[in-house]
Design an enzyme around this catalytic site. Structure first.
Site, PDB file in Angstrom:
ATOM      1  N   ALA A 168     -57.497  13.990 -66.234  1.00 12.77           N
ATOM      2  CA  ALA A 168     -57.826  14.400 -64.866  1.00 12.77           C
ATOM      3  C   ALA A 168     -59.273  14.878 -64.762  1.00 12.77           C
ATOM      4  O   ALA A 168     -60.093  14.291 -64.036  1.00 12.77           O
ATOM      5  CB  ALA A 168     -56.857  15.501 -64.432  1.00 12.77           C
ATOM      6  N   ASN A 192     -59.723  25.083 -70.628  1.00 17.93           N
ATOM      7  CA  ASN A 192     -59.350  26.400 -70.078  1.00 17.93           C
ATOM      8  C   ASN A 192     -58.963  27.388 -71.175  1.00 17.93           C
ATOM      9  O   ASN A 192     -58.559  26.991 -72.262  1.00 17.93           O
ATOM     10  CB  ASN A 192     -58.150  26.252 -69.138  1.00 17.93           C
ATOM     11  N   LYS A 197     -62.038  33.416 -64.408  1.00 23.72           N
ATOM     12  CA  LYS A 197     -61.143  32.248 -64.341  1.00 23.72           C
ATOM     13  C   LYS A 197     -59.860  32.539 -65.113  1.00 23.72           C
ATOM     14  O   LYS A 197     -58.752  32.275 -64.645  1.00 23.72           O
ATOM     15  CB  LYS A 197     -61.887  31.029 -64.909  1.00 23.72           C
ATOM     16  N   ASN A 208     -55.463  32.155 -64.836  1.00 21.65           N
ATOM     17  CA  ASN A 208     -54.660  31.297 -65.712  1.00 21.65           C
ATOM     18  C   ASN A 208     -53.702  32.116 -66.592  1.00 21.65           C
ATOM     19  O   ASN A 208     -52.562  31.708 -66.829  1.00 21.65           O
ATOM     20  CB  ASN A 208     -55.554  30.437 -66.609  1.00 21.65           C
TER      21      ASN A 208
HETATM   22  N1  LIG Z   1     -56.565  19.287 -64.026  1.00 24.74           N
HETATM   23  C1  LIG Z   1     -57.147  20.324 -63.447  1.00 24.74           C
HETATM   24  O1  LIG Z   1     -57.162  20.428 -62.210  1.00 24.74           O
HETATM   25  C2  LIG Z   1     -57.833  21.379 -64.246  1.00 24.74           C
HETATM   26  C3  LIG Z   1     -57.806  21.376 -65.635  1.00 24.74           C
HETATM   27  N2  LIG Z   1     -58.522  22.314 -66.332  1.00 24.74           N
HETATM   28  C4  LIG Z   1     -58.509  22.331 -67.796  1.00 24.74           C
HETATM   29  O2  LIG Z   1     -59.203  21.186 -68.271  1.00 24.74           O
HETATM   30  C5  LIG Z   1     -58.639  20.763 -69.515  1.00 24.74           C
HETATM   31  C6  LIG Z   1     -58.215  19.303 -69.360  1.00 24.74           C
HETATM   32  O3  LIG Z   1     -57.150  19.267 -68.417  1.00 24.74           O
HETATM   33  P1  LIG Z   1     -56.666  17.943 -67.669  1.00 24.74           P
HETATM   34  O4  LIG Z   1     -57.813  17.074 -67.397  1.00 24.74           O
HETATM   35  O5  LIG Z   1     -55.814  18.403 -66.553  1.00 24.74           O
HETATM   36  O6  LIG Z   1     -55.744  17.296 -68.806  1.00 24.74           O
HETATM   37  P2  LIG Z   1     -55.213  15.804 -68.914  1.00 24.74           P
HETATM   38  O7  LIG Z   1     -53.967  15.856 -69.722  1.00 24.74           O
HETATM   39  O8  LIG Z   1     -55.172  15.158 -67.583  1.00 24.74           O
HETATM   40  O9  LIG Z   1     -56.366  15.082 -69.748  1.00 24.74           O
HETATM   41  C7  LIG Z   1     -56.443  15.070 -71.132  1.00 24.74           C
HETATM   42  C8  LIG Z   1     -56.418  13.609 -71.555  1.00 24.74           C
HETATM   43  O10 LIG Z   1     -56.688  13.539 -72.943  1.00 24.74           O
HETATM   44  C9  LIG Z   1     -55.809  12.547 -73.474  1.00 24.74           C
HETATM   45  N3  LIG Z   1     -55.662  12.729 -74.912  1.00 24.74           N
HETATM   46  C10 LIG Z   1     -54.919  13.650 -75.567  1.00 24.74           C
HETATM   47  N4  LIG Z   1     -55.056  13.492 -76.890  1.00 24.74           N
HETATM   48  C11 LIG Z   1     -55.874  12.428 -77.071  1.00 24.74           C
HETATM   49  C12 LIG Z   1     -56.370  11.760 -78.216  1.00 24.74           C
HETATM   50  N5  LIG Z   1     -56.034  12.144 -79.450  1.00 24.74           N
HETATM   51  N6  LIG Z   1     -57.186  10.698 -78.035  1.00 24.74           N
HETATM   52  C13 LIG Z   1     -57.522  10.292 -76.790  1.00 24.74           C
HETATM   53  N7  LIG Z   1     -57.084  10.886 -75.660  1.00 24.74           N
HETATM   54  C14 LIG Z   1     -56.268  11.939 -75.808  1.00 24.74           C
HETATM   55  C15 LIG Z   1     -54.521  12.771 -72.723  1.00 24.74           C
HETATM   56  O11 LIG Z   1     -53.645  11.675 -72.889  1.00 24.74           O
HETATM   57  P3  LIG Z   1     -52.049  11.892 -72.745  1.00 24.74           P
HETATM   58  O12 LIG Z   1     -51.812  12.030 -71.265  1.00 24.74           O
HETATM   59  O13 LIG Z   1     -51.514  10.653 -73.347  1.00 24.74           O
HETATM   60  O14 LIG Z   1     -51.712  13.143 -73.485  1.00 24.74           O
HETATM   61  C16 LIG Z   1     -55.062  12.932 -71.303  1.00 24.74           C
HETATM   62  O15 LIG Z   1     -55.274  11.692 -70.691  1.00 24.74           O
HETATM   63  C17 LIG Z   1     -57.465  21.706 -69.799  1.00 24.74           C
HETATM   64  O16 LIG Z   1     -57.875  22.756 -70.631  1.00 24.74           O
HETATM   65  C18 LIG Z   1     -57.118  22.252 -68.402  1.00 24.74           C
HETATM   66  O17 LIG Z   1     -56.505  23.519 -68.445  1.00 24.74           O
HETATM   67  C19 LIG Z   1     -59.310  23.233 -65.706  1.00 24.74           C
HETATM   68  C20 LIG Z   1     -59.370  23.272 -64.340  1.00 24.74           C
HETATM   69  C21 LIG Z   1     -58.569  22.417 -63.514  1.00 24.74           C
HETATM   70  C1  LIG Z   2     -53.659  28.402 -61.092  1.00 26.51           C
HETATM   71  C2  LIG Z   2     -55.053  27.882 -61.123  1.00 26.51           C
HETATM   72  C3  LIG Z   2     -55.448  27.240 -59.831  1.00 26.51           C
HETATM   73  C4  LIG Z   2     -55.967  29.120 -61.293  1.00 26.51           C
HETATM   74  O1  LIG Z   2     -55.412  30.085 -62.033  1.00 26.51           O
HETATM   75  C5  LIG Z   2     -55.261  26.902 -62.241  1.00 26.51           C
HETATM   76  O2  LIG Z   2     -56.356  26.806 -62.749  1.00 26.51           O
HETATM   77  C6  LIG Z   2     -54.166  26.082 -62.809  1.00 26.51           C
HETATM   78  O3  LIG Z   2     -53.312  25.581 -62.084  1.00 26.51           O
HETATM   79  O4  LIG Z   2     -54.170  25.900 -64.027  1.00 26.51           O
END
Ligand SMILES: NC(=O)C1=CN([C@@H]2O[C@H](COP(=O)(O)OP(=O)(O)OC[C@H]3O[C@@H](n4cnc5c(N)ncnc54)[C@H](OP(=O)(O)O)[C@@H]3O)[C@@H](O)[C@H]2O)C=CC1
Ligand SMILES: CC(C)(CO)C(=O)C(=O)O
Length: 326
Positions: free
Chosen positions: A10, A104, A206, A210
């Site tokens: 994402a 995060n 932040k 969380n």
């Molecule tokens: N999404 C959000 O709105 C927010 C997210 N965050 C933080 O950002 C970070 C990322 O979150 P997010 O983007 O949601 O996570 P996602 O799960 O969407 O993205 C991580 C990606 O990495 C892939 N992946 C995992 N292991 C491997 C590997 N060994 N090789 C290649 N790809 C791999 C996953 O695949 P698979 O799906 O197959 O596991 C997935 O597509 C987290 O710490 C989250 O808390 C912070 C703010 C907001």
């Molecule tokens: C809850 C929120 C919006 C902030 O704490 C968030 O970052 C999450 O959904 O992981």
């Protein structure tokens, strides 16, 4: 300038698509059906705020060895996914590579260049076996606080919901060339990427949310607006945040707002299901150690009692274990 986004789900998909749209030399590491879809058709980015929907050709790989050494590796994996893949990232890392930690929770590098008696302390909850500390080396690290909200709505399709700020910061607070260059590249892609002198202060504001909102939502299945206004759960969030504040202040953090204002901010987000609740519902591992366990660990390190955090951590850990996710 070669940039690799490792874990382009994402957040990484959003960042990667914006960089690619702006013509940056960016590549994405992903896996499974999401990787296959991006390879076949490009990465489709839907931006709710602007109403745009564009498919961007992107360079993608599963094996980092296909991509070679990078100037920046931006890690956007879930926190628990990082330690096991450090060895797989090595082909991306050369002498001048900067690792940007866009994950995060309490970052594994927290005590690098912090100064004082805790300098160099390692955190087992986020970096078991010192995998990142030894595999990346803390000198390579540039901190990042991720604010945007995004989701992978189907393989190859990322929906951006809101926000475009990725605050950057050196562990020692300096305005380094490497931070400035990345900030400029992200700004050229239409993202906000200020270089902050005190990133740890932002990390805690932040993290306040969380740490508390995420496990409370996983335990109650309530959305943010509800759990932040229900008197009972609001009280639990407040107690957890006050414990976190006591820890952070012992570590030199200055909070620009108070707990009540942070909870009001959470309520204002509306009927949002936190990422931990989404992970529980979808049967995906939950970021319990990075968001909650790490603060408990910091409580032990700073000799600060954490009864509310301990209680919620015990409950959410068991909830996740019962679901086979922890
Ligand atoms: N999404 C959000 O709105 C927010 C997210 N965050 C933080 O950002 C970070 C990322 O979150 P997010 O983007 O949601 O996570 P996602 O799960 O969407 O993205 C991580 C990606 O990495 C892939 N992946 C995992 N292991 C491997 C590997 N060994 N090789 C290649 N790809 C791999 C996953 O695949 P698979 O799906 O197959 O596991 C997935 O597509 C987290 O710490 C989250 O808390 C912070 C703010 C907001
Ligand atoms: C809850 C929120 C919006 C902030 O704490 C968030 O970052 C999450 O959904 O992981």
């Amino acid at each position: 300038m070669k940039i690799c986004v490792f874990g382009a789900g994402a957040i990484g998909g959003y960042m990667g698509a914006k960089l690619a749209q702006a013509g940056a030399e960016v590549s994405l590491v992903a896996r499974g059906p999401h990787l296959a879809a991006m390879k076949a058709r490009g990465l489709r980015l839907i931006e709710e705020e602007t109403g745009t929907d564009e498919t961007v050709p992107v360079r993608v790989a599963e094996d980092a060895a296909e991509l070679g050494e990078q100037d920046y590796v931006i890690v956007t994996l879930k926190a628990h996914s990082v330690p096991p893949v450090v060895p797989k990232m090595q082909p991306l890392i050369g002498e001048g590579t900067t690792i940007v930690s866009g994950v995060n929770g309490v970052p594994w590098w927290y005590f690098h260049k912090i100064g004082g008696p805790l300098e160099g302390t390692r955190l087992a909850s986020v970096d078991p076996g010192d995998a990142q500390w030894t595999g990346f080396g803390p000198n390579r690290v540039l901190g990042c606080v991720v604010y945007p909200a995004a989701e992978v709505v189907e393989p190859g399709v990322v929906k951006h919901i809101e926000g475009n700020r990725f605050s950057l910061g050196e562990p020692d607070g300096s305005k380094s060339d490497r931070a400035t260059r990345l900030s400029q590249a992200l700004a050229a892609a239409g993202l906000k990427a200020p270089v902050r002198p005190k990133l740890r202060d932002e990390i805690w504001v932040k993290l306040w949310g969380n740490l508390s909102f995420n496990p409370i939502s996983a335990l109650t299945h309530a959305t943010l607006d509800v759990l932040c206004t229900d008197p009972g759960t609001r009280g639990v969030a407040r107690a957890m945040m006050l414990e976190a504040q006591a820890i952070a202040e012992k570590l030199g953090v200055k909070f620009p707002i108070d707990v009540e204002r942070r909870i009001e901010g959470g309520a204002a987000v509306g009927a949002h299901r936190t990422s931990m609740l989404q992970d529980l519902d979808l049967g995906r591992p939950m970021e319990i150690d990075a968001l909650v366990g790490s603060v408990q660990e910091l409580g032990r390190i700073t000799d600060t009692p954490t009864p509310a955090i301990d209680t919620v951590l015990a409950l959410v850990s068991l909830r996740a274990r019962v679901a086979g996710l922890y």
